[in-house]
Design an enzyme around this catalytic site. Structure first.
Site: not given
Ligand code: FPP
Length: 603
Positions: A382, A399, A491
């Site tokens: 998050d 992201h 893993l």
């Molecule tokens: C939450 O942060 C994060 C996500 C919704 C996306 C997470 C995805 C990745 C890190 C990419 C993963 C890649 C692979 C290949 C699996 P948010 O946007 O909700 O953050 P905020 O709460 O600050 O708005």
């Protein structure tokens, strides 16, 4: 330059290192001398990517020069390029070369896992000019432009992915990209007109010459007639329109770093087009240059912005991974039996998988006995959006940085010997985000799973979630990479994409009800085990440790069945600020927990 090993993994001698540095420097000098505009644009790339830009561009420039040698007989020119290409192939096979351009290119190709076949095909397209007298139509002109010029920018994107920035690699699939290439190619052609005419070539399509009543002879004799003048003005206008329209289309899909390079390219090439128009008849006689003050006005702010953006979005010590052979999933030893014909994506995985990449500061995992390690760690990654906003970047950059953080955490999981890691990448609730953010997030995941380093290592990918509503290309990549890595034993990385915990429970309930209606299950005998067997991912082990970043104290519909007794770990930093040391710290915290599970504390 950090490349200290040879293709076979042997440490380079001091002499070899010096030769390699000199080879890259030779490429840089060549590009700077012959293509100052492109050289300036390469300086906007991350420093680790610049030597490869010089090597690629010097190689293509050299191939072009071999064909353009006006002092040699035509068959001599073709032979020169054929021999050079054959020598390059031999060098690529042996991993070294005695020619500086080929040495740099060979190093770049094996070190960054560039697509060799694609590069050689682009060289072959240059070679085909040898048999060509002229280009008849715009259509033929476009095919020539694409065949010669699409591969190498894609290789640069592949490198950015390998440097830790998940960007789209197949640029040719992006709306506007081929138009962009055409705009560059036409500008380059106008700029190189005197040189081509010296070599007796007119590469502009005959159909446009006819339209303006200009003959190749007019151009070859450098006659500045009103018709030639109109032709040049028309071509300048076309190139400008293509560059500007592609800029608008591409801006929406490219991340910030590549978008700065794109913008500056369009601005600088636009300035070249201005200079070509201003030059009048001189455009047929000498190469036109953009005035120094104009270049500075465009490049100065772009350099400053690029430096800040790369610093924020690329991992600090972005170095290329050492490469091993990549195999197509359909013919590699990892792929047993025929590939699933329903899968459209051709995926390539590294065989054998690479050992974990060391931490950038040399940090080592703590000593935790395997029996004390959690078997299954689940993470809510998050805080990406807030991280981006805090750094003045659009949300998708958060992201992107989050995907880079995941890479490092996966390395840490491999180093310490974790069996299962599950990450929440896209929840069913995440559809509430803007379509733009959602599609960019999917593009990041695809790029990461196809070309990133995650699956270079001993990682078996499992997808948890529903295909409902997901774009086909995302489903396809998830399934293809699951299939390609299915026999790996390190893993297991479970990625939750389009996942919702309650939906998963409802599906298990529905499946049980169907079984009861069919007389296969006695409702009176439904146990926890039986219920679990009807879950869509019944093989997933229970979660021992559930970690959420960015200070939120919720589990947000994440693995309600499997995480029922998980130890909870909440940390304040945003996910993009996390690295493998934070995972190790979480594991150490876990070893200090007393896990009672409703009973007495185990002694
Ligand atoms: C939450 O942060 C994060 C996500 C919704 C996306 C997470 C995805 C990745 C890190 C990419 C993963 C890649 C692979 C290949 C699996 P948010 O946007 O909700 O953050 P905020 O709460 O600050 O708005």
């Amino acid at each position: 330059m950090r490349r200290t090993t040879t293709r076979s993994g042997r440490e380079r001698t001091g002499g070899e290192r010096a030769a390699l540095e000199a080879a890259y420097e030779e490429c840089r000098r060549l590009v700077r001398a012959t293509r100052p505009t492109e050289h300036a644009l390469m300086a906007l790339m991350p420093p680790s990517a610049q030597p490869v830009c010089w090597a690629l561009y010097a190689a293509f420039g050299h191939a072009d020069d071999l064909l353009d040698r006006s002092e040699e007989a035509p068959d001599e020119r073709g032979r020169g390029l054929r021999e050079w290409r054959a020598a390059l192939e031999a060098d690529l096979a042996s991993g070294t070369s005695d020619d500086p351009i080929r040495l740099a290119l060979t190093d770049a190709v094996w070190h960054w896992g560039l697509d060799l076949a694609d590069l050689l095909a682009a060289l072959d397209a240059v070679q085909r000019d040898d048999d060509r007298e002229s280009v008849a139509t715009w259509r033929e002109w476009r095919e020539r432009a694409h065949a010669q010029n699409v591969s190498w920018p894609e290789q640069l994107m592949r490198m950015l992915v390998r440097s830790g920035l998940p960007v789209p690699v197949r640029l040719r699939d992006l709306p506007g990209f081929t138009r962009f290439v055409e705009g560059l190619f036409l500008t380059d052609m106008l700029r190189d007109l005197p040189e081509d005419l010296d070599g007796g070539h007119v590469w502009l399509p005959t159909e446009v010459l006819d339209r303006f009543h200009v003959t190749p002879a007019d151009l070859l004799s450098r006659r500045w007639t009103p018709a030639v003048q109109q032709l040049i003005a028309h071509l300048v206008g076309e190139a400008r329109t293509w560059l500007e329209s592609s800029r608008r289309a591409l801006r929406a899909t490219l991340p910030l770093g590549p978008a700065i390079v794109l913008d500056t390219t369009v601005d600088l090439f636009g300035a070249e087009l201005d200079a070509i128009l201003r030059a009048g008849p001189a455009v047929l006689r000498r190469q036109v240059r953009v005035p120094g003050h104009t270049r500075l006005r465009i490049l100065g702010p772009a350099r400053a912005r690029a430096a800040v953006v790369w610093r924020l979005t690329l991992p600090q010590a972005a170095t290329a991974p050492a490469r091993t052979r990549t195999v197509d999933r359909t013919d590699g030893p990892l792929a047993e039996g025929p590939a699933d014909p329903g899968l459209l994506t051709t995926t390539r995985i590294t065989d054998p998988p690479l050992p974990p990449r060391p931490h950038r500061d040399g940090a080592r995992p703590p000593e935790i006995a395997p029996a004390h390690l959690p078997h299954h760690v689940a993470i809510v990654m998050d805080g990406n959006g807030r991280w981006a906003t805090r750094n003045g970047l659009p949300r998708d950059e958060g992201h992107r940085a989050g995907a880079v953080a995941l890479r490092d955490v996966v390395q840490g999981a491999l180093e310490i010997g974790l069996a299962h890691l599950t990450v929440y990448a896209f929840s069913t609730e995440n559809w509430k985000r803007s379509p733009d953010e959602v599609s960019k997030l999917f593009a990041i995941m695809r790029a990461e799973l196809l070309d990133g380093e995650l699956l270079d290592h001993d990682v078996r990918l499992r997808w948890i979630g529903s295909p409902d509503g997901l774009p086909d290309d995302v489903v396809d990549v998830l399934r293809s990479q699951e299939h390609a890595t299915r026999n790996r034993t390190g893993l297991t990385l479970n990625v939750c994409v389009n996942y919702g915990g309650r939906a998963e429970l409802a599906r298990a309930g529905a499946s049980l009800a169907r079984a009861a209606l069919a007389g296969e299950v006695d409702p009176a005998r439904v146990s926890e085990q039986l219920f679990a067997a009807h879950l869509p991912h019944h093989a997933l082990p229970d979660v021992d440790l559930l970690w959420r970043t960015s200070g939120e104290l919720r589990v947000s519909n994440f693995l309600p069945w499997h995480a029922h007794y998980a130890e909870l770990h909440f940390t304040d930093q945003a996910w993009p600020d996390v690295d493998r040391q934070d995972l190790w710290h979480a594991l150490e915290t876990y070893t200090q927990r007393k896990r009672r599970k409703g009973g007495r504390v185990a002694e």
